[in-house]
Scaffold this motif. Structure first.
Motif, PDB file in Angstrom:
ATOM      1  N   GLN A  76      -6.719 114.262 -42.860  1.00  0.00           N
ATOM      2  CA  GLN A  76      -5.542 114.059 -43.726  1.00  0.00           C
ATOM      3  C   GLN A  76      -4.263 113.896 -42.904  1.00  0.00           C
ATOM      4  O   GLN A  76      -3.160 113.984 -43.448  1.00  0.00           O
ATOM      5  CB  GLN A  76      -5.384 115.234 -44.705  1.00  0.00           C
ATOM      6  CG  GLN A  76      -6.551 115.389 -45.669  1.00  0.00           C
ATOM      7  CD  GLN A  76      -6.828 114.127 -46.476  1.00  0.00           C
ATOM      8  OE1 GLN A  76      -5.901 113.457 -46.931  1.00  0.00           O
ATOM      9  NE2 GLN A  76      -8.095 113.779 -46.637  1.00  0.00           N
ATOM     10  N   TRP A  78      -1.824 111.873 -41.775  1.00  0.00           N
ATOM     11  CA  TRP A  78      -1.296 110.517 -41.982  1.00  0.00           C
ATOM     12  C   TRP A  78      -0.244 110.142 -40.943  1.00  0.00           C
ATOM     13  O   TRP A  78       0.226 109.014 -40.914  1.00  0.00           O
ATOM     14  CB  TRP A  78      -0.718 110.379 -43.397  1.00  0.00           C
ATOM     15  CG  TRP A  78      -1.746 110.687 -44.439  1.00  0.00           C
ATOM     16  CD1 TRP A  78      -1.780 111.759 -45.262  1.00  0.00           C
ATOM     17  CD2 TRP A  78      -2.922 109.918 -44.745  1.00  0.00           C
ATOM     18  NE1 TRP A  78      -2.901 111.722 -46.049  1.00  0.00           N
ATOM     19  CE2 TRP A  78      -3.616 110.597 -45.766  1.00  0.00           C
ATOM     20  CE3 TRP A  78      -3.454 108.729 -44.247  1.00  0.00           C
ATOM     21  CZ2 TRP A  78      -4.814 110.133 -46.298  1.00  0.00           C
ATOM     22  CZ3 TRP A  78      -4.651 108.258 -44.786  1.00  0.00           C
ATOM     23  CH2 TRP A  78      -5.307 108.969 -45.799  1.00  0.00           C
ATOM     24  N   ASN A 112      -8.790 109.070 -46.729  1.00  0.00           N
ATOM     25  CA  ASN A 112      -8.637 109.862 -45.504  1.00  0.00           C
ATOM     26  C   ASN A 112      -8.290 108.938 -44.344  1.00  0.00           C
ATOM     27  O   ASN A 112      -8.250 107.709 -44.490  1.00  0.00           O
ATOM     28  CB  ASN A 112      -9.886 110.727 -45.230  1.00  0.00           C
ATOM     29  CG  ASN A 112     -11.114 109.910 -44.875  1.00  0.00           C
ATOM     30  OD1 ASN A 112     -11.021 108.793 -44.346  1.00  0.00           O
ATOM     31  ND2 ASN A 112     -12.291 110.445 -45.169  1.00  0.00           N
TER      32      ASN A 112
END
Ligand SMILES: Cc1cc2nc3c(=O)[nH]c(=O)nc-3n(C[C@H](O)[C@H](O)[C@H](O)COP(=O)(O)O)c2cc1C
Length: 199
Positions: A76, A78, A112
């Motif tokens: 996760q 980002w 994801n």
């Protein structure tokens, strides 16, 4: 060379470990991200304990890197460079690639970092190698593979050959990993090439 290595929950963790070894030995900068299922498969197949804690599993997995710069990213995360086309990444490999991840990539969805990195590779026209494993294959699996291939990805099935007279399990692992390295242009001496004399 800067390579993203995504690891998902298909059987084949030994391929991922060998790939990390070979990439780091070749001096590549490697960004690794493993899905939850991918970590479970690593724990099961490499360490014989499906319940091994995820942090411990990945710490042990990263020991396969010998040199080179290797960074682990949460799926996760980002903010990782692999989430954007603006980062200069040379190649993306998802190994092993579950049918779930393959289908997600084929659909264009991205929940994801692994899906996102694959999507970035496709939209930027960069080298993307997917190493799926499943059998038998449904019509949906086959359609998804055709779809990602048409979008520019290389579908390199985890299907080792036997014509090189393998003696150990590692020889079969190396066969597949060598093909993946060839696809992204990383030099290796993992398996003899057809037509090459014995050393
Ligand atoms: C030990 C184990 C082996 C698995 N083997 C495969 C497989 O070979 N191929 C596959 O597509 N899914 C396999 N799965 C199922 C996937 O892990 C599951 O569909 C998961 O949701 C995939 O999520 P991911 O793509 O985010 O990793 C396996 C799961 C486990 C726990």
């Amino acid at each position: 060379m800067h390579v993203f290595l995504g690891i998902t929950g298909a059987s084949g963790a030994p391929y991922a470990a060998r790939l990390l070894e070979a990439l780091s030995a070749a001096g590549c900068e490697v960004g690794v991200s493993a899905s939850r299922a991918g970590i479970e498969v690593i724990a099961t197949e490499l360490y014989g304990d499906a319940r091994l804690a995820p942090d411990e599993t990945m710490a042990r997995f990263l020991e396969h890197a010998h040199g080179g710069a290797v960074a682990l990213h949460d799926p996760q995360d980002w903010r990782a460079p692999y989430a954007s086309g603006s980062a200069e990444i040379d190649a993306y490999v998802i190994c092993p690639c579950s049918m779930g991840t393959l289908g997600t990539i084929a659909s264009g969805a991205m929940s994801n970092l692994i899906h996102r990195a694959a999507s970035v590779a496709i939209k930027e026209g960069r080298r993307l190698v997917l190493v799926p494993r499943e059998t038998p294959l449904s019509e949906i699996h086959l359609e998804n593979m055709l779809r990602v291939r048409r979008a520019g990805a290389v579908v390199l099935f985890a299907a080792p050959g036997f014509y090189h007279a393998p003696e150990r399990l590692d020889d079969l692992v190396d066969f597949v990993v060598a093909r993946a390295l060839d696809q992204i242009g990383v030099e290796h001496a993992l398996s003899r090439r057809w037509g090459q004399d014995e050393p």
